[in-house]
Design an enzyme around this catalytic site. Sequence first.
Site, mmCIF file in Angstrom:
data_model
loop_
_atom_site.group_PDB
_atom_site.id
_atom_site.type_symbol
_atom_site.label_atom_id
_atom_site.label_comp_id
_atom_site.label_asym_id
_atom_site.label_seq_id
_atom_site.Cartn_x
_atom_site.Cartn_y
_atom_site.Cartn_z
ATOM 1 N N ASP A 96 61.706 64.382 34.607
ATOM 2 C CA ASP A 96 60.556 64.922 34.134
ATOM 3 C C ASP A 96 59.874 66.138 35.247
ATOM 4 O O ASP A 96 60.546 66.375 35.887
ATOM 5 C CB ASP A 96 59.415 63.692 34.317
ATOM 6 C CG ASP A 96 58.063 63.651 33.634
ATOM 7 O OD1 ASP A 96 57.821 64.733 33.403
ATOM 8 O OD2 ASP A 96 57.383 62.842 33.584
HETATM 9 C C1 BGC Z 1 54.731 64.347 31.733
HETATM 10 C C2 BGC Z 1 55.779 64.638 30.564
HETATM 11 C C3 BGC Z 1 55.751 65.926 30.044
HETATM 12 C C4 BGC Z 1 56.065 66.729 30.920
HETATM 13 C C5 BGC Z 1 56.016 68.313 30.486
HETATM 14 C C6 BGC Z 1 54.834 65.741 32.744
HETATM 15 O O1 BGC Z 1 53.891 65.562 33.672
HETATM 16 O O2 BGC Z 1 54.963 63.533 32.718
HETATM 17 O O3 BGC Z 1 55.434 63.453 29.833
HETATM 18 O O4 BGC Z 1 56.566 65.822 28.933
HETATM 19 O O5 BGC Z 1 54.935 66.713 31.887
HETATM 20 O O6 BGC Z 1 54.711 68.716 29.983
#
Ligand code: BGC
Length: 783
Positions: free
Chosen positions: A271
């Site tokens: 993530d």
């Molecule tokens: C979120 C993810 C997301 C990623 C990219 C993160 O902060 O937890 O779900 O895909 O950002 O935007």
Amino acid sequence: MKKFFLLTAALLCTVAVFAQPKLKRNNLDDVVKAMTLEEKATLLVGGGWGSMTAGSMTASSETLVSGAAGTTRPIERLGIPMTVVADGPAGLRINPTRQGTDKTFYCTGFPVGTVLASTWNMPLVEKLTTAMGNEVKEYGVDVLLAPGQNLHRNPLCGRNFEYFSEDPFLSGKTSAAYVRGVQSNGVGVSIKHFAANSQEVNRQQNDSRINVRALRELYLKGFEIAVRESDPWTVMSSYNKLNGTFTQQSHELLTTVLRDEWGFNGIVMTDWGNKEGTVAAVNAGNDLMEPGMDNEIQRIIAGVKDGSISQEQLDLNVRRMLEYIVRTPRFAGYKFSNKPDLKAHAELVHAATAEGFVLLENNGALPLKDVKKVALYGTGSYDFIAGGTGSGNVNKAYVRNVAEGFKANGIEVDADIQRWYEQFIALKKTELRNNAEGGLGILLGDPVVPEMTISRSFIERKQAQTDVAVFTISRNAGEGDDRKAADGDWTLTGNERELIQTLADVYHANGKKLIVVLNIGGVIETASWKHIPDAILLAWTPGQEGGLAVADALTGVANPSGKLPMTFPISYLDIPSSYNFPFNYKGGNSIDLAALMGGGNRRRQMVKDIDYTNYAEGIWVGYRYFATAGKPVSYPFGYGLSYTTFAYSKPVVKVDKSGKVTATITVTNTGSVAGKEVVELYVSAPDGGLVKPVYELKGFAKTKELKPGASETVTVTIDPYTLASFNEATSAWETPAGNYTVHFGASSADIRATAPFKLAKPQSWPVHKVLLPAEPVKEISVK
Ligand code: BGC
């Protein structure tokens, strides 16, 4: 001599060419061999926040996708293209406008994850996500960062709307259908957030402490089903720790369980955050660091040089990255159009949405009859909430509200009420935007406009001019913050209560009805007020066509056929996990621990819940708890009314030699309008052995649309592995021999028929004894 010279030159050329192969689908090993250490490290680290950084080193402006979440880094020398990844899950999230062009790049706002699960219609989910995947491909994106499928452990998790259900079987099946749909376009998904990412408070650091049985049966099960049934290209490891180790750095999670046990063969990406411990992540089998920073490349290079990353491990991850890249449309040189058929997708979404609506109450008021003019109350009637905030917020061209929906269905909306609301909303929004505080989290998307104060005399005047009152209640939530067990979120505000009561009093006194529409992303308290209106339609936050679909459902153009993918409890504290969930914590992502330490007991408790969270409820999540403990609820898991009624008959259950169960039942539409019914199969296990819930969902089916009087026999198969529970003592999934019962339910609390079956032989599937908490988590007992 000359000949010798030429020969040597030719040979050198060949070596040079050999050392610099261009990536093809069948030369991955050659490319790995030809890569330098720096290139390998580069391939394992994304190109930075957004898609405009690393990509722009080489890519031309047409290939960049503004607003995408990230990229992988290109290596031109070897013909390795940049690939683009973007959010999810309620559609593709990219910027709708770009500098230097008047063209727009809007995407369809699809129903959120919870709505998809509420349909219980897997072919429909697949159809919707097939359209979604087409937008991914046509906008030049390679991977959609979706679906989100963390379990609804507690209703206040701020991102539950992105996720499917409190039940891992329904979650896993919905996720698998979602993945199949998107990937049928030749683009990939990233199922997220792996795993046990059940709260937003301190989401980057919190340690989810879970005993292995609950972990495997609940928090991993949905991912396991999706991996086994849909071959996702990628998995996103979460931010949090799981039993003491960051999931991104857990070899046990990402390699032993995900790959060795479940057979996952795609890549794992982190993530979006740069954590220390890149070396541990590489060694864990986390192939791609997203969004990717240069210091992570340096850490990988240093790790290989000092031996903390083996050459073999490095090459393994690099090869998996290449396997991923050759699957992408970017690699194939796909000429994306930037012109998906948004109109067709809008029509598809419009037609599908009411399948995810759950009719909670109806005393005969719905569908509306003989209604010419509606008194339409509630900010959400005019400012409909299509989906949640944060990275899951899609940039759609418009959101249809309920007023538009009524008009589209030929019903007049009172103009005075509409005007008053529209002015109030515009003013409040400006105020809210100007005053947005840090506590709102990563607010990508609008906050909900709170309800107005409306006098009884106004309502009385309007009553005389209208046939029915409709009141929409809205809530929203999103990434970066959990919801609050407080008025305006979990409970209604004083204004909302007052409005429901006054509308009911005034309309009922004149023989007219009050309908409440719930435009909410997750569970709210309903027990204290649900008896006041004549009907309650739970519309969720169902995407850009929501208002049209609500009016279709209220007028009977569509018959809502969704059922709840979670329990609506009577009170928040009825939920076992509420004692280990940092509810009412203010601050979202940024946490001031010192400020908290000074507080009283509950505050100290919150400090515990934000550093680590004990999953003390074990397997007693949702209906597993409520049904087993016999605790009353407001609406049970699996519940949902229809405008028609269904009878269940002829339950038959057969079991073959391998232990495979085949269950059939006939469903007949006994009412007067066409409709679809969800049949839920709950199975209770033989007594003795492990303590188990009274029954668990092990299968379901939705009928096609049945005309009044029509029947359909649905068939559901259940394999013995699906019946297994996890035994921590033996570290094995076990399906005991003995007498089982299939309960055919219209909900988890409305069992219409039962049928027994017997398994002659016990079966067991041993797995690795991994992912253990440092100390066993002390669990509550229910039985
Ligand atoms: C979120 C993810 C997301 C990623 C990219 C993160 O902060 O937890 O779900 O895909 O950002 O935007």
